[in-house]
Design a protein around this motif. Sequence first.
Motif, PDB file in Angstrom:
ATOM      1  N   GLY A  50       0.901  -1.079  -0.103  1.00 38.29           N
ATOM      2  CA  GLY A  50       0.042   0.059   0.117  1.00 38.29           C
ATOM      3  C   GLY A  50       0.929   1.417  -0.036  1.00 38.29           C
ATOM      4  N   ILE A  51       0.185   2.405  -0.536  1.00 37.23           N
ATOM      5  CA  ILE A  51       1.136   3.551  -0.633  1.00 37.23           C
ATOM      6  C   ILE A  51      -0.054   4.719  -0.108  1.00 37.23           C
ATOM      7  CG2 ILE A  51       0.516   3.788  -2.877  1.00 37.23           C
ATOM      8  CD1 ILE A  51       3.286   5.219  -3.338  1.00 37.23           C
ATOM      9  N   ASN A  52       0.358   5.601   0.466  1.00 34.69           N
ATOM     10  CA  ASN A  52      -0.519   6.612   1.117  1.00 34.69           C
ATOM     11  C   ASN A  52      -0.608   7.691  -0.109  1.00 34.69           C
ATOM     12  OD1 ASN A  52       2.052   8.243   1.077  1.00 34.69           O
ATOM     13  ND2 ASN A  52       1.348   9.256   3.568  1.00 34.69           N
ATOM     14  N   TRP A  53      -1.562   8.590   0.555  1.00 35.43           N
ATOM     15  CA  TRP A  53      -1.802   9.737  -0.630  1.00 35.43           C
ATOM     16  C   TRP A  53      -0.644  10.426  -1.636  1.00 35.43           C
ATOM     17  CZ3 TRP A  53      -1.057  15.140  -0.514  1.00 35.43           C
ATOM     18  CH2 TRP A  53      -0.661  15.556   0.594  1.00 35.43           C
ATOM     19  N   ASN A  54       0.452  10.722  -0.842  1.00 37.51           N
ATOM     20  CA  ASN A  54       1.413  11.427  -1.247  1.00 37.51           C
ATOM     21  C   ASN A  54       2.545  10.847  -1.704  1.00 37.51           C
ATOM     22  OD1 ASN A  54       2.419  10.924   1.149  1.00 37.51           O
ATOM     23  ND2 ASN A  54       2.351  13.269   1.725  1.00 37.51           N
ATOM     24  N   GLY A  55       2.510   9.411  -1.532  1.00 35.70           N
ATOM     25  CA  GLY A  55       3.719   8.498  -1.902  1.00 35.70           C
ATOM     26  C   GLY A  55       4.857   8.386  -0.884  1.00 35.70           C
ATOM     27  N   PHE A  56       4.666   9.254   0.336  1.00 37.09           N
ATOM     28  CA  PHE A  56       5.687   9.211   1.483  1.00 37.09           C
ATOM     29  C   PHE A  56       5.590   8.264   2.352  1.00 37.09           C
ATOM     30  CE2 PHE A  56       5.887  14.125   0.970  1.00 37.09           C
ATOM     31  CZ  PHE A  56       6.659  14.075  -0.276  1.00 37.09           C
ATOM     32  N   SER A  57       4.624   7.310   2.173  1.00 35.72           N
ATOM     33  CA  SER A  57       4.568   6.083   3.337  1.00 35.72           C
ATOM     34  C   SER A  57       4.174   4.938   2.466  1.00 35.72           C
ATOM     35  CB  SER A  57       3.525   6.410   4.392  1.00 35.72           C
ATOM     36  OG  SER A  57       3.431   5.494   5.126  1.00 35.72           O
ATOM     37  N   THR A  58       4.728   3.862   2.690  1.00 28.59           N
ATOM     38  CA  THR A  58       4.359   2.602   2.010  1.00 28.59           C
ATOM     39  C   THR A  58       4.273   1.595   3.149  1.00 28.59           C
ATOM     40  OG1 THR A  58       6.791   1.977   1.767  1.00 28.59           O
ATOM     41  CG2 THR A  58       5.467   3.387   0.225  1.00 28.59           C
ATOM     42  N   ARG A  59       3.761   0.307   2.911  1.00 28.88           N
ATOM     43  CA  ARG A  59       3.513  -0.639   3.701  1.00 28.88           C
ATOM     44  C   ARG A  59       3.521  -1.972   3.025  1.00 28.88           C
ATOM     45  NH1 ARG A  59      -0.991  -1.368   8.552  1.00 28.88           N
ATOM     46  NH2 ARG A  59      -0.295  -3.161   9.434  1.00 28.88           N
ATOM     47  N   TYR A  60       4.140  -3.179   3.352  1.00 29.33           N
ATOM     48  CA  TYR A  60       4.172  -4.310   2.702  1.00 29.33           C
ATOM     49  C   TYR A  60       4.106  -5.564   3.497  1.00 29.33           C
ATOM     50  CZ  TYR A  60       6.778  -1.307  -0.653  1.00 29.33           C
ATOM     51  OH  TYR A  60       7.276  -0.600  -1.413  1.00 29.33           O
ATOM     52  N   VAL A  61       3.369  -6.546   2.867  1.00 31.52           N
ATOM     53  CA  VAL A  61       3.388  -7.809   3.741  1.00 31.52           C
ATOM     54  C   VAL A  61       4.646  -8.441   3.696  1.00 31.52           C
ATOM     55  CG1 VAL A  61       2.959  -9.281   1.391  1.00 31.52           C
ATOM     56  CG2 VAL A  61       1.877 -10.101   3.651  1.00 31.52           C
ATOM     57  N   ASP A  62       4.750  -9.231   4.870  1.00 28.35           N
ATOM     58  CA  ASP A  62       6.159  -9.581   5.327  1.00 28.35           C
ATOM     59  C   ASP A  62       6.750 -10.451   4.176  1.00 28.35           C
ATOM     60  OD1 ASP A  62       5.841  -9.946   8.795  1.00 28.35           O
ATOM     61  OD2 ASP A  62       6.421  -8.325   7.697  1.00 28.35           O
ATOM     62  N   SER A  63       6.048 -11.330   3.625  1.00 24.50           N
ATOM     63  CA  SER A  63       6.388 -12.060   2.630  1.00 24.50           C
ATOM     64  C   SER A  63       6.959 -11.702   1.296  1.00 24.50           C
ATOM     65  CB  SER A  63       5.274 -13.044   2.038  1.00 24.50           C
ATOM     66  OG  SER A  63       4.247 -12.775   1.545  1.00 24.50           O
ATOM     67  N   VAL A  64       6.831 -10.247   1.009  1.00 21.89           N
ATOM     68  CA  VAL A  64       7.409  -9.483  -0.307  1.00 21.89           C
ATOM     69  C   VAL A  64       8.335  -8.496   0.207  1.00 21.89           C
ATOM     70  CG1 VAL A  64       5.127 -10.229  -1.586  1.00 21.89           C
ATOM     71  CG2 VAL A  64       5.513  -7.799  -0.404  1.00 21.89           C
ATOM     72  N   LYS A  65       8.308  -8.361   1.360  1.00 23.97           N
ATOM     73  CA  LYS A  65       9.441  -7.186   1.770  1.00 23.97           C
ATOM     74  C   LYS A  65      10.757  -7.142   1.268  1.00 23.97           C
ATOM     75  CE  LYS A  65      10.305  -3.323   4.163  1.00 23.97           C
ATOM     76  NZ  LYS A  65       9.647  -2.039   3.867  1.00 23.97           N
ATOM     77  N   GLY A  66      11.264  -6.386   0.606  1.00 24.86           N
ATOM     78  CA  GLY A  66      12.605  -6.451  -0.041  1.00 24.86           C
ATOM     79  C   GLY A  66      12.745  -6.805  -1.545  1.00 24.86           C
ATOM     80  N   ARG A  67      11.526  -7.412  -1.878  1.00 26.10           N
ATOM     81  CA  ARG A  67      11.398  -7.929  -3.124  1.00 26.10           C
ATOM     82  C   ARG A  67      10.224  -7.093  -4.260  1.00 26.10           C
ATOM     83  NH1 ARG A  67       9.338 -12.412  -4.183  1.00 26.10           N
ATOM     84  NH2 ARG A  67       7.945 -12.513  -2.238  1.00 26.10           N
TER      85      ARG A  67
END
Length: 126
Positions: A50-67
């Motif tokens: 996910g990405i917030n409205w201005n792109g300054f914050s993101t979030r990832y499920v652990d299984s894809v983090k780093g990829r």
Amino acid sequence: QVQLVESGGGMVQAGGSLRLSCAASGLTLGTHAMGWFRQAPGKEREFVAGINWNGFSTRYVDSVKGRVTISRDNAKNTVYLQMTSLKPEDTAVYYCAVDLLIGRDISVSAPSYDYWGQGTQVTVSS
């Protein structure tokens, strides 16, 4: 009419890369959080990034983090999902979605999102 169209899916060997795109029409994405979800046969729809409205914050499920990297180009009204080092377990239909509630932070819950694309198939072989 609001429309989200995903593209960029396909078949790739393990270790390969794909870049998914989500182009929106009928809605300006610049004030909304966006998410990518995926769903494999017989499984629940799963939050990927996910990405917030201005792109300054993101979030990832652990299984894809780093990829995986989510990004957005609000001038093009488009959101991207760059995926590298793909694994067979990444095989799924990938959906993009928009959260209409202005001011809400990135949600990992599918019901928070109001508009969805039709999905693009990603198949990773080994």
